[in-house]
Design an enzyme around this catalytic site. Sequence first.
Site, PDB file in Angstrom:
ATOM      1  CB  CYS A   1      -0.785   0.247   1.405  1.00  0.00           C
ATOM      2  SG  CYS A   1      -2.236  -1.205   1.409  1.00  0.00           S
TER       3      CYS A   1
ATOM      4  CG  HIS B   1      -5.828  -0.552   2.122  1.00  0.00           C
ATOM      5  ND1 HIS B   1      -7.344  -0.493   1.679  1.00  0.00           N
ATOM      6  CD2 HIS B   1      -5.416  -1.269   2.300  1.00  0.00           C
ATOM      7  CE1 HIS B   1      -7.370  -1.546   0.432  1.00  0.00           C
ATOM      8  NE2 HIS B   1      -6.737  -2.459   0.941  1.00  0.00           N
TER       9      HIS B   1
ATOM     10  CG  HIS C   1      -9.236  -5.820   2.968  1.00  0.00           C
ATOM     11  ND1 HIS C   1      -8.386  -6.997   2.240  1.00  0.00           N
ATOM     12  CD2 HIS C   1      -8.286  -5.312   2.236  1.00  0.00           C
ATOM     13  CE1 HIS C   1      -7.079  -6.660   1.817  1.00  0.00           C
ATOM     14  NE2 HIS C   1      -6.753  -5.807   1.122  1.00  0.00           N
TER      15      HIS C   1
ATOM     16  CD  GLU D   1     -26.870  14.628  11.254  1.00  0.00           C
ATOM     17  OE1 GLU D   1     -28.105  14.728  10.622  1.00  0.00           O
ATOM     18  OE2 GLU D   1     -26.402  15.184  11.997  1.00  0.00           O
TER      19      GLU D   1
ATOM     20  CG  HIS E   1      -8.800  -4.305  -2.723  1.00  0.00           C
ATOM     21  ND1 HIS E   1      -7.685  -4.103  -3.426  1.00  0.00           N
ATOM     22  CD2 HIS E   1      -8.497  -3.832  -1.739  1.00  0.00           C
ATOM     23  CE1 HIS E   1      -6.952  -4.380  -3.280  1.00  0.00           C
ATOM     24  NE2 HIS E   1      -6.910  -4.087  -1.304  1.00  0.00           N
TER      25      HIS E   1
END
Lengths: 235, 235, 235, 235
Positions: A93, A110, A112, A139, A196
């Site tokens: 990443c 990140h 999943h 909201e 992903h």
Amino acid sequence: MATEDVHADTEHLVHSDDPSHPANHICTLCAKFYQHGWVTGTGGGTSIRKDDLLYIAPSGVQKELMQPTDMFVMDFNTKEYLRKPKVYKPSACTPLFYAAFERGAGCCIHTHSQWAVLVTLLVERDFGSSACFEIEEIEQIKGIPKGRGKQGNLGYFERLRIPIIENTAHEEDLTESLEAAMEKYPDTYAVLVRRHGIYVWGDNVHKAKTQCESIDYILQLAVEMHKLGLPWVKS
Amino acid sequence: MATEDVHADTEHLVHSDDPSHPANHICTLCAKFYQHGWVTGTGGGTSIRKDDLLYIAPSGVQKELMQPTDMFVMDFNTKEYLRKPKVYKPSACTPLFYAAFERGAGCCIHTHSQWAVLVTLLVERDFGSSACFEIEEIEQIKGIPKGRGKQGNLGYFERLRIPIIENTAHEEDLTESLEAAMEKYPDTYAVLVRRHGIYVWGDNVHKAKTQCESIDYILQLAVEMHKLGLPWVKS
Amino acid sequence: MATEDVHADTEHLVHSDDPSHPANHICTLCAKFYQHGWVTGTGGGTSIRKDDLLYIAPSGVQKELMQPTDMFVMDFNTKEYLRKPKVYKPSACTPLFYAAFERGAGCCIHTHSQWAVLVTLLVERDFGSSACFEIEEIEQIKGIPKGRGKQGNLGYFERLRIPIIENTAHEEDLTESLEAAMEKYPDTYAVLVRRHGIYVWGDNVHKAKTQCESIDYILQLAVEMHKLGLPWVKS
Amino acid sequence: MATEDVHADTEHLVHSDDPSHPANHICTLCAKFYQHGWVTGTGGGTSIRKDDLLYIAPSGVQKELMQPTDMFVMDFNTKEYLRKPKVYKPSACTPLFYAAFERGAGCCIHTHSQWAVLVTLLVERDFGSSACFEIEEIEQIKGIPKGRGKQGNLGYFERLRIPIIENTAHEEDLTESLEAAMEKYPDTYAVLVRRHGIYVWGDNVHKAKTQCESIDYILQLAVEMHKLGLPWVKS
């Protein structure tokens, strides 16, 4: 923790009694994210920028068990690793996190999340593969800022748009399309990756974490709304 | 924690070894509510009245990480802040909490529960935007009191009614319609806010917390019943 | 904890360093059951028999916060309270727990599990109000004993049957129909209560707790199977 | 903990201050698996191989409460128990775990995950009882290795296949069909058992645990995809 001899002594970079030090903070955040189902297996990741240092969780580790000494540390300016634990590989990443840091982020997450994956599949089937996720009049949308350099957060009557990019065989190959999405949607603080998960970032750790939670809440709600036949936007 | 010079020294208001002191209690409650998914991001809030002091969680904080020193303290009679942590903004829920305190509440909880949001959407679609949520013959209904000044709790064969008000762009603008709902449904201890969440209050912390749990249980059950085609009330 | 002067000194009944002492055990069990969503609000309850003493969680308390000194203690033979904390009311479940203890139980658990409530509603709609819940060929069924005085647990190819009784306005009024169900289904270790929850008991704490978990797992699975159009029994 | 006199003194086999010692590790893993809903009641189990010693959680215990001294220890070569706690029965999973250890596993996990059970039922109804579970183009697939002796993990565009075997009345009777599935699908690290659960193994504890999490994530996602009408493979 043996590290490569990139620099003579880099242990001071990850040793601190301060729980808000990035090396410590990434560990407590990831333990919480594990409870949320965001980093199952060794999935997902988190990175924090502190001045010109980027702290990045390694690849392939159980995120809820990480230790501060597991962290990679990169120099933001040179993209050189100042600290590289020998037993781990850097996170795939990293270039994606870097793209967010280049655009002013202080922290990038990140996940999943299954809600993210399901929403990308629903959007593809119902609106086509080029569409982005859109929702309005919830909201929790007010937990997301208007955009970089803009004052304040989205209003209740404003529409939240999160772009979706197609997944690739290798995570680092997402970089180009992630950056393209960031250019096309300059106000976004998140990009969904089809089948992903999602990348969410913020000006600092507090904002990245709460924005990631708000978006995940909205994605979960969107899946439940779909099950109940409730539309995401008023037509 | 630096506070504005509203009063010379207000630290004693939030320092106590007693876990049931409002400043401590709000923190442990909100940590629990975070686990329930009620205060995701920085959503939701909690307020406790102790004599003529109102303790209120600040706006924009991670609710599971709050500290007693984060609390705002307001004088119930003068509506003046006795304590105002400089780094935070007062909660936009304050006037809404206040409306409950004026009607005898000892504690008021605001959640962004997804079950609350989904129920307001289902009621709107199936029964119209003016309808309130109604359910009957569920044991957990017996966890809700009959109404202010009335003896005991709802019976199993009685119908639970929770009014729904429309959301507004700014949380404080809900006050008027919340108060109108409180007048129209004088027995209610909760008001749902469409596409937003719910306000639940009670005579004291124990009652507000358990009533909020009972109602959230009922709302979750109602969504699951709807998925399975099971009606909320006997026709 | 002030107690009524039923007996001069009853504190020794609830003070022990042994975590498996009933007064302690009920507290740790209920804290776990709260996590399972079984005792939301002040719902549900738990009781343990130790020799001729029945330990019973009080009515109207937050089950995850109970202390050993909160316990009621009843003499099994005389049905007299040996210990009665003044601030609490005895549990309305007491006669129902007692019915299980009379039939050899060492521990009885009452939950408001949503899966139990939903299954009773599905059975009523699909099979009629007189039907019991039936399921077969699920491995977890093997977690339930064949019946009192019988050797071993149900086999995989055997059918699990759990009777359902109708709810009443007052919990204690369930006693008669609970006992009737126990007579009609002498092998059962559980009785479902329509729109209410479930009573599960076992020869000892270990068995009651694991049987309650196994049954709750099966009820949850049954609801999910129903959503997916999968039948509970092979026709 | 009294043990049979298999060998004079076997306590040293289960006493260690090292949290990664198998006797300790099985306990912390099972406590975590309990939170995941994998070992409800006394279901499921876990076994670790260390050199020629197999550590196996006993049958019929509450998995979240296990102690290191509860462990059975078997000699891999002789299949003889070196340590056998008197109060417990050996796990019926033992021959199934052994089949994985014979094929190079360092750790084997058996869960009763509801997602596993539901997927086996969906596959049977939609594709027939001889079919295996197949899914493709989900990022989390990359958490599963290509197969024993092969380099690296499955790619995003590769299809994950998990064989399904039929359940039997007695767990040990699964051994033959489990081994047959292992032969037919030599690359698999998991076998689903219809209406029962799943066996997942890995080269070491880290891999078995993260692969089990990744597969469970995928099974849960598959059930949710099915509810939303989303196909598991591109046709």
